[in-house]
Design an enzyme around this catalytic site. Sequence first.
Site, short mmCIF file in Angstrom:
data_model
loop_
_atom_site.label_atom_id
_atom_site.label_comp_id
_atom_site.label_asym_id
_atom_site.label_seq_id
_atom_site.Cartn_x
_atom_site.Cartn_y
_atom_site.Cartn_z
N ASN A 52 -73.76 0.61 19.25
CA ASN A 52 -74.83 0.28 18.32
C ASN A 52 -74.47 0.71 16.90
OD1 ASN A 52 -75.17 2.89 19.51
ND2 ASN A 52 -77.28 3.00 18.81
N GLU A 54 -76.39 1.11 13.35
CA GLU A 54 -77.71 1.13 12.70
C GLU A 54 -77.59 0.91 11.20
OE1 GLU A 54 -79.57 4.73 14.18
OE2 GLU A 54 -79.93 3.77 16.12
N ALA A 56 -79.84 1.65 7.22
CA ALA A 56 -80.94 2.33 6.53
C ALA A 56 -82.19 1.46 6.51
CB ALA A 56 -80.50 2.69 5.12
N ALA A 57 -81.99 0.16 6.47
CA ALA A 57 -83.11 -0.78 6.68
C ALA A 57 -83.19 -0.99 8.19
CB ALA A 57 -82.85 -2.09 5.94
N TYR A 58 -83.99 -0.20 8.84
CA TYR A 58 -83.92 -0.05 10.30
C TYR A 58 -83.78 -1.33 11.12
CZ TYR A 58 -85.43 4.86 9.58
OH TYR A 58 -85.54 6.17 9.19
N CYS A 63 -77.62 -3.71 18.31
CA CYS A 63 -77.39 -3.02 19.58
C CYS A 63 -75.94 -3.16 20.00
CB CYS A 63 -78.26 -3.62 20.67
SG CYS A 63 -80.03 -3.43 20.43
N GLU A 65 -74.76 -4.10 22.83
CA GLU A 65 -74.50 -5.31 23.60
C GLU A 65 -74.17 -6.49 22.69
OE1 GLU A 65 -77.04 -3.23 23.80
OE2 GLU A 65 -77.98 -3.23 25.78
N CYS A 96 -82.29 -4.49 25.57
CA CYS A 96 -83.57 -4.91 24.97
C CYS A 96 -83.73 -6.43 25.08
CB CYS A 96 -83.64 -4.46 23.51
SG CYS A 96 -82.71 -5.49 22.36
N CYS A 99 -81.29 -8.59 23.06
CA CYS A 99 -79.95 -8.63 23.66
C CYS A 99 -79.93 -9.50 24.91
CB CYS A 99 -79.47 -7.22 23.98
SG CYS A 99 -78.97 -6.32 22.51
#
Length: 142
Positions: A52, A54, A56-58, A63, A65, A96, A99
């Site tokens: 994964n 990530e 800063a802009a969530y 992910c 996968e 999720c 994915c």
Amino acid sequence: MAPIDSPITAQELEILSTKAIAAKEAAYCPYSKFRVGACILTTSGEFVVGANVENAAYPVGTCAERVAFGTAVVAGHKSFKALAVATDIKPAASPCGMCRQYIREFTNGSFPVYMYDGEGSYKVMTMGELLPDSFGPGDLGI
Ligand SMILES: O=c1ccn([C@H]2C[C@H](O)[C@@H](CO)O2)c(=O)[nH]1
Ligand SMILES: [Zn+2]
């Protein structure tokens, strides 16, 4: 009753799981601190990993996968035998919803997804179980 055939060999599963678990170390997850590793076995016998990543802009984060499948597809792979996903939690996490749809594009209902917990135990489910009644390329006539 005849035993159900394993979709991949024990040796393939050993490599697949080892690579998925190791891929957790590559995760970029400063916000969630939730490491996820993934590894795909291609029909041609290659292993492609992801983790994964990530942001800063969530919501922009991806992910493990999808990183793995995107990497495999741009490397020219279109046919896949199995996926392993590894996290540090117990029971094991499963992919999720986003994915599941992403994976479904390149797999069929019998495609196995091996989910490893933080102790190295796994459960396995097919894509048909994870995403029943799915929408895919065939629905567009492709
Ligand atoms: O199956 C999963 C579940 C979650 N995540 C990531 C997304 C996010 O970076 C972090 C927490 O949700 O874990 C994955 O990579 N795969
Ligand atoms: Zn996901």
